[in-house]
Scaffold this motif. Structure first.
Motif, PDB file in Angstrom:
ATOM      1  N   GLY A 178       0.782  -1.091   0.062  1.00  0.00           N
ATOM      2  CA  GLY A 178       0.047  -0.121  -0.078  1.00  0.00           C
ATOM      3  C   GLY A 178       0.890   1.412  -0.067  1.00  0.00           C
ATOM      4  N   TYR A 179       0.186   2.428  -0.335  1.00  0.00           N
ATOM      5  CA  TYR A 179       0.939   3.621  -0.237  1.00  0.00           C
ATOM      6  C   TYR A 179      -0.063   4.508   0.776  1.00  0.00           C
ATOM      7  CZ  TYR A 179       2.033   8.420  -1.180  1.00  0.00           C
ATOM      8  OH  TYR A 179       2.505   9.725  -1.108  1.00  0.00           O
ATOM      9  N   SER A 180       0.563   5.145   1.646  1.00  0.00           N
ATOM     10  CA  SER A 180      -0.405   6.183   2.485  1.00  0.00           C
ATOM     11  C   SER A 180       0.190   7.529   2.262  1.00  0.00           C
ATOM     12  CB  SER A 180      -0.047   5.724   4.006  1.00  0.00           C
ATOM     13  OG  SER A 180      -0.293   6.564   4.892  1.00  0.00           O
ATOM     14  N   HIS A 181      -0.564   8.268   1.545  1.00  0.00           N
ATOM     15  CA  HIS A 181      -0.165   9.376   1.218  1.00  0.00           C
ATOM     16  C   HIS A 181      -0.134  10.316   2.585  1.00  0.00           C
ATOM     17  CE1 HIS A 181       0.140  13.361  -0.846  1.00  0.00           C
ATOM     18  NE2 HIS A 181      -0.703  13.820  -0.170  1.00  0.00           N
ATOM     19  N   SER A 182      -0.988  10.231   3.683  1.00  0.00           N
ATOM     20  CA  SER A 182      -0.853  10.925   4.937  1.00  0.00           C
ATOM     21  C   SER A 182       0.792  10.790   5.626  1.00  0.00           C
ATOM     22  CB  SER A 182      -2.041  10.569   5.965  1.00  0.00           C
ATOM     23  OG  SER A 182      -1.956   9.296   6.249  1.00  0.00           O
ATOM     24  N   SER A 183       1.161   9.583   5.652  1.00  0.00           N
ATOM     25  CA  SER A 183       2.481   9.282   6.107  1.00  0.00           C
ATOM     26  C   SER A 183       3.701   9.143   5.121  1.00  0.00           C
ATOM     27  CB  SER A 183       2.300   7.923   6.918  1.00  0.00           C
ATOM     28  OG  SER A 183       2.236   6.828   6.103  1.00  0.00           O
ATOM     29  N   THR A 218       4.255   6.988   2.979  1.00  0.00           N
ATOM     30  CA  THR A 218       5.069   5.611   2.851  1.00  0.00           C
ATOM     31  C   THR A 218       4.616   4.734   2.049  1.00  0.00           C
ATOM     32  OG1 THR A 218       5.008   6.024   5.501  1.00  0.00           O
ATOM     33  CG2 THR A 218       5.495   3.729   4.755  1.00  0.00           C
ATOM     34  N   GLU A 251       2.589   0.682  -6.244  1.00  0.00           N
ATOM     35  CA  GLU A 251       2.348   1.562  -5.315  1.00  0.00           C
ATOM     36  C   GLU A 251       3.076   3.087  -5.556  1.00  0.00           C
ATOM     37  OE1 GLU A 251       0.099   1.218  -3.059  1.00  0.00           O
ATOM     38  OE2 GLU A 251       0.186  -1.215  -3.496  1.00  0.00           O
TER      39      GLU A 251
END
Length: 149
Positions: free
Chosen positions: A44-49, A51, A90
């Motif tokens: 996954g890709y987390s825009h908020s972190s 990562t 990702e």
């Protein structure tokens, strides 16, 4: 057999190489943190972190060995191993969030054609615009890139 640390170094090098090409005109955008873990989980890709999370299962560690030796996977036009496929997928999400503002006509058409291809959030027309934008980087058509992912 490859270790988790070798896997991390391999994927980090691939991320750095591709990212430097994709973001050449956007030096002010911070790279994502690449978090590579041993286990069976969903990438996954987390825009908020900011990562990118990639899981390497123990059964796929031999693929890391093959990749480190410069071998290619036997399947697919691009002959990517699963860890490469997940990384690129990702990275496309990262590009979707950091660079793209609105979907392109080609991205909308791809989304209409493949909207049920991927499971999970953010596989919208903006994601397919990222695919359309980056397919040529891999010397394939957008349709071929969708099928590689």
């Amino acid at each position: 057999m490859a270790t988790l640390e070798e896997s991390k170094r391999l994927l980090q090098a691939e991320y750095d190489r591709i990212r430097s090409d994709w973001y050449a005109g956007h030096r002010n955008i911070a790279p994502a943190v690449l978090d590579v873990r041993l286990g069976d989980g969903s990438a996954g890709y987390s825009h908020s972190s900011n990562t990118l999370l990639i899981f390497i299962s123990e059964e796929n560690l031999p693929e890391i060995d093959r990749h480190l030796r410069g071998e290619k996977h036997w399947f697919g036009k691009l002959r990517w191993f699963i860890h490469q496929t997940e990384l690129i997928h990702e990275m496309l999400h990262e590009y979707q969030f950091k660079i793209l503002v609105e979907p392109s006509p080609e991205g909308r058409a791809l989304f209409a054609k493949y909207q049920n291809r991927f499971f999970g959030p953010n596989h919208n027309d903006l994601f397919f615009t990222a695919i359309a934008d980056k397919a040529a980087y891999f010397h394939v058509s957008p349709d071929e890139l969708v099928n590689e992912l």
